[in-house]
Structure formats: C-alpha cells, structure tokens
Design a protein around this motif. Structure first.
Motif, PDB file in Angstrom:
ATOM      1  N   ARG A 256       0.790  -1.154  -0.001  1.00 25.50           N
ATOM      2  CA  ARG A 256       0.041   0.101   0.027  1.00 25.50           C
ATOM      3  C   ARG A 256       0.763   1.179  -0.013  1.00 25.50           C
ATOM      4  O   ARG A 256       0.337   2.287  -0.437  1.00 25.50           O
ATOM      5  N   VAL A 257       1.862   1.205   0.558  1.00 27.99           N
ATOM      6  CA  VAL A 257       3.029   2.515   0.630  1.00 27.99           C
ATOM      7  C   VAL A 257       3.330   2.438  -0.872  1.00 27.99           C
ATOM      8  O   VAL A 257       3.428   3.739  -1.407  1.00 27.99           O
ATOM      9  N   LEU A 258       3.491   1.379  -1.524  1.00 29.39           N
ATOM     10  CA  LEU A 258       4.244   1.311  -3.025  1.00 29.39           C
ATOM     11  C   LEU A 258       2.930   2.087  -3.619  1.00 29.39           C
ATOM     12  O   LEU A 258       3.225   2.919  -4.830  1.00 29.39           O
ATOM     13  N   ALA A 259       1.956   1.736  -3.626  1.00 30.39           N
ATOM     14  CA  ALA A 259       0.733   2.217  -4.246  1.00 30.39           C
ATOM     15  C   ALA A 259       0.404   3.619  -4.110  1.00 30.39           C
ATOM     16  O   ALA A 259       0.064   4.463  -4.917  1.00 30.39           O
ATOM     17  N   LEU A 260       0.779   4.014  -2.931  1.00 30.20           N
ATOM     18  CA  LEU A 260       0.682   5.581  -2.691  1.00 30.20           C
ATOM     19  C   LEU A 260       1.574   6.249  -3.251  1.00 30.20           C
ATOM     20  O   LEU A 260       1.292   7.532  -3.953  1.00 30.20           O
ATOM     21  N   MET A 261       2.809   5.973  -3.264  1.00 32.11           N
ATOM     22  CA  MET A 261       3.863   6.486  -3.908  1.00 32.11           C
ATOM     23  C   MET A 261       3.553   6.675  -5.661  1.00 32.11           C
ATOM     24  O   MET A 261       3.860   7.570  -6.211  1.00 32.11           O
TER      25      MET A 261
END
Length: 339
Positions: A256-261
């Motif tokens: 989810r952090v990668l998706a946010l970025m």
C-alpha cells in the motif's frame, strides 16, 4: 551531468553528492540563492528549437543545464533579492525570477526527476495525501482541517473521550512546531484557528513510530521507539534518546505504501507511519523531500547510496534491508529531523 537543486548547508544533499563524486559522476549543486548576485542564467534559442541553458558562476565556470541527465529537486532556494529594497520592485523582480525558473524546469523534461516539481508540489499537500492514502487502503486517523472554531469544537466533542492532537501544515527551521496534544487549557484558544487553518486529528497510541524512506520503489523502513517526555507526543523532539532499528513492514502495508507513491507520482518520499499496541499501522503524512540521515546514521540503511544510484541511472543493486541494532542513542541536531 546530474543536477542537485539545494544548498551547501543541506547535509543530505552533500552526502549524496559525495556518493556521486566517489562514483566518478559529474554533479552540480545548483543553489538558486546564488542568483542573481553570484551567478547568471541564460536560455539561448539562437541555435535551434532546443535551447542551450547556461548557468554561469561568479568564477566564470559555465554549466550546460540542457545536458542534465537527472535532477534531484531536494531543497530549492529562492534567488537572493535582499538588495532590492523597494517593495514594488522587489515583488516585480521576484515574480520575474519565478516565471523564468518555472519555465526552466519545463525545459529539462528530458532529464529524470526526483521528484518532478509539479508532481512534488501536488503530492506535498497534506489534505490530498490523506485521501489518497485511504484510497489505497492505508489506515488514516480521523481528521478535521478547519479555520472554523465551531467546527473544531464539534470535532473535539465527537471524539471525546479520545484525545485529540493538532499540528501545522508546514514548518521551517526558523519556525518549527511539533505535533501537540490538545489540552484543556488549549480550548480557550480555539478561536485563533480563524487566523490560519489547523489540522486536528484523533490521537493514535504508539508502540513505535516508523519512518519509511522510499527510493524508486525501494523501501527503507525504520522503527523509532522512544519514551515520551511530559507533554510531548512528537518523536522528533525525542529522537536523540530513541532506539532506531531497521524494520520489515507487513506485506500488505508494504504494497500500500508503494501504491501511495505511485498514485502521488513520487520517486522519493519519507513517509511517517505509526504502529499501535494492537499492531495496526496508521499513515500520517509523506514528506517529498524528507530527512533521512538520522535513519541512515543509526541503522546503516544505505539510503544516500540508493539515491545516488538512481540519479546516476544505475540499478539499485542493494541487498534487501536487514534489521540491525540501533546505534547507541545520541543527540541529533534538529536540522536533520525537522521534517
């Protein structure tokens, strides 16, 4: 040529520049505060539709910015117009520089940007960050952003008996305000939110705060365990006494952090999360040019090296982050952790 847009007192930029120089990469520290007194800027269309862009320093050295292969939008300064004392002339001159520099960034579109300025600006807005974080599945605290005292009081009543914190949108090294718990005595000051909007949030209890530094999809998570002082809930006030260790995020939080970025269009970001006593992870914010030295120096996570590799166009051939013991807690200068 690699261009780092920052200034000589930025320890983070200087460490990455040293990494690049050790690799034999040509690199320019572009300090915009050198303009206009100690440097000049020229965009020359005399030789065709693709202009030559020359940055000339006071010693006569000329740097062809149109040859930039990568640009790090790190800590851009403003041209130093302190000698322009007439208010109207100062406003006019500042606007002219603003127009010229914004045009310059648009001309460097062949370069790889960390982060591209327009995306960086949009992604830095805290109100938008919370929405995007929730959309990709990250937990976010209940939040109210308001300049209306009655709205603030209603939010506080609705969350009772849960605690409420409040914080600013931004800070500088000259004016820095940590996140604070709303106390009973603060209620008498709520009318002052009319002067400027304030961010109110439910207080999220912490087992540990996490700083997750992201470089082109590579995560460098670190856990910050600390004992709050009386009235202090912001780890930045206590980081010198904290234990900092490299961390491994749960797979769903990692993704989810990668998706946010990706949604924010960022190559680099420093993300603040909190792990609760129930092992839930909450997102607070992402700083598009956040500090990382206080993490790197305490964990040996190779963040500066990863940034240098990306700027040089090299594959990030670093081993996966492995948790290791923190260095002995020590005092940390506030200018390394202010954001």
């Amino acid at each position: 040529m690699i261009v780092v847009i920052s200034h000589p007192d930025d320890a983070h930029a200087m460490r990455v520049i040293r990494c690049l120089e050790e690799r034999g990469e040509p690199v320019l520290l572009l300090d915009l505060a050198q303009l206009p007194r100690h440097a000049t800027l020229t965009v020359d269309y005399r030789h065709g539709p693709r202009p030559q862009i020359r940055y000339r320093q006071a010693d006569g050295t000329v740097h062809p910015l149109h040859e930039a292969s990568a640009v790090w939008w790190r800590r851009p300064q403003a041209p130093d117009l302190s000698e322009v004392t007439d208010p109207q002339t100062h406003m006019f001159t500042a606007n002219e520089w603003n127009e010229a520099l914004n045009g310059l960034w648009q001309l460097l579109q062949d370069a790889r940007w960390m982060n591209e300025p327009t995306r960086d600006d949009a992604a830095s807005r805290k109100a938008r960050q919370l929405r995007v974080a929730a959309e990709v599945g990250l937990r976010t605290p209940r939040t109210l952003i308001t300049s209306d005292p009655d709205e603030a009081r209603g939010f506080i009543r609705d969350l009772a008996p849960r605690d409420v914190i409040y914080k600013t949108f931004s800070c500088t090294h000259a004016i820095w305000r940590e996140t604070r718990m709303l106390r009973e005595a603060d209620h008498a000051q709520l009318d002052t939110v009319q002067v400027a909007p304030v961010i109110f949030q439910e207080y999220v209890p912490a087992r540990a705060d996490l700083r997750v530094t992201v470089v082109d999809g590579r995560l460098f998570p670190a856990a910050i365990a600390w004992t709050p002082r009386a009235g202090s809930i912001d780890f930045r006030r206590n980081v010198g006494e904290a234990t900092i260790t490299a961390e491994v995020l749960p797979a769903d939080v990692h993704d989810r952090v990668l998706a946010l970025m990706e949604r924010l269009g960022l190559v680099y970001g420093a993300i603040d999360l909190r792990r609760t006593p129930d092992d839930e992870y909450y997102f607070f914010e992402v700083n598009t040019a956040g500090e990382f030295l206080f993490i790197e120096d305490r964990t040996e996570l190779p963040i500066a090296s990863a940034i240098a590799d990306w700027l040089a166009g090299r594959a990030l051939s670093l081993p996966d982050a492995v948790p290791r013991a923190s260095a002995r807690p020590r005092a940390m200068p506030m200018d390394t952790i202010a954001s």
